[in-house]
Design a protein around this motif. Structure first.
Motif, short mmCIF file in Angstrom:
data_model
loop_
_atom_site.label_atom_id
_atom_site.label_comp_id
_atom_site.label_asym_id
_atom_site.label_seq_id
_atom_site.Cartn_x
_atom_site.Cartn_y
_atom_site.Cartn_z
N VAL A 51 0.85 -1.19 0.00
CA VAL A 51 0.00 0.00 0.00
C VAL A 51 0.89 1.24 0.00
CG1 VAL A 51 -1.76 1.29 1.27
CG2 VAL A 51 -1.85 -1.23 1.19
N CYS A 52 0.59 2.14 -0.92
CA CYS A 52 1.39 3.35 -1.12
C CYS A 52 0.73 4.53 -0.41
CB CYS A 52 1.45 3.63 -2.61
SG CYS A 52 2.37 5.09 -3.07
N GLN A 53 1.56 5.40 0.14
CA GLN A 53 1.10 6.67 0.69
C GLN A 53 1.59 7.78 -0.23
OE1 GLN A 53 -0.84 7.87 3.53
NE2 GLN A 53 -0.68 9.53 2.05
N TYR A 54 0.67 8.48 -0.88
CA TYR A 54 1.05 9.62 -1.70
C TYR A 54 1.13 10.87 -0.84
CZ TYR A 54 0.95 7.54 -6.31
OH TYR A 54 1.26 6.81 -7.42
N ALA A 69 4.91 13.05 -4.56
CA ALA A 69 5.85 12.13 -3.89
C ALA A 69 5.05 10.95 -3.35
CB ALA A 69 6.58 12.85 -2.76
N TRP A 70 5.75 9.86 -3.08
CA TRP A 70 5.08 8.69 -2.51
C TRP A 70 6.05 7.86 -1.70
CZ3 TRP A 70 6.40 9.18 -7.59
CH2 TRP A 70 7.27 8.23 -8.11
N SER A 71 5.46 6.98 -0.89
CA SER A 71 6.22 6.15 0.04
C SER A 71 5.45 4.86 0.29
CB SER A 71 6.40 6.92 1.35
OG SER A 71 7.08 6.17 2.31
N ALA A 88 11.08 1.00 3.80
CA ALA A 88 9.86 1.47 4.47
C ALA A 88 9.99 2.96 4.77
CB ALA A 88 9.61 0.68 5.75
N ASN A 89 8.99 3.71 4.37
CA ASN A 89 8.90 5.17 4.58
C ASN A 89 9.89 5.99 3.77
OD1 ASN A 89 6.66 5.30 6.46
ND2 ASN A 89 8.03 4.26 7.88
N TYR A 90 10.70 5.37 2.93
CA TYR A 90 11.55 6.14 2.02
C TYR A 90 10.63 6.83 1.01
CZ TYR A 90 16.12 4.36 3.50
OH TYR A 90 17.26 4.08 4.20
#
Length: 101
Positions: A51-54, A69-71, A88-90
């Motif tokens: 699962v991506c966080q934009y 950007a995304w992580s 993770a979180n990069y």
């Protein structure tokens, strides 16, 4: 290495700390300029990363780059082994960002 958006430094990390995944440079979370990213509600799930966080990128002059950007906060089991590095979180940046050495 620096990531710049509209000429503003958004991330700054040693080249050895950057993780290259599918042609994208992922910067460690500690390298991101404070206040430069705001979570976006855009949903996306990569079939192998998770699962991506934009994020919207906010430049010092107030320009907002939507989903710039995304992580991956919690990569799927096996994803980090596939890449060969913890990511993770990069944070990676959309086309339009420029990079300096």
């Amino acid at each position: 290495m620096q990531a710049l958006v509209n000429g503003a430094v958004i991330a700054d990390a040693a080249p050895a700390d950057i993780v290259l995944i599918e042609g994208n440079r992922y910067f460690p979370p500690t390298s991101i300029t404070a206040g430069a990213l705001v979570e976006s509600p855009t949903p996306y799930t990569c079939p192998w990363k998770g699962v991506c966080q934009y994020f919207d990128v906010i430049t010092p002059e107030g320009t907002r780059i939507v989903d710039g950007a995304w992580s991956y906060p919690n990569p799927y089991d096996g994803a980090e082994e596939r890449v060969g590095h913890v990511f993770a979180n990069y944070v990676a940046f959309a086309p339009g960002a420029t990079f300096t050495d």
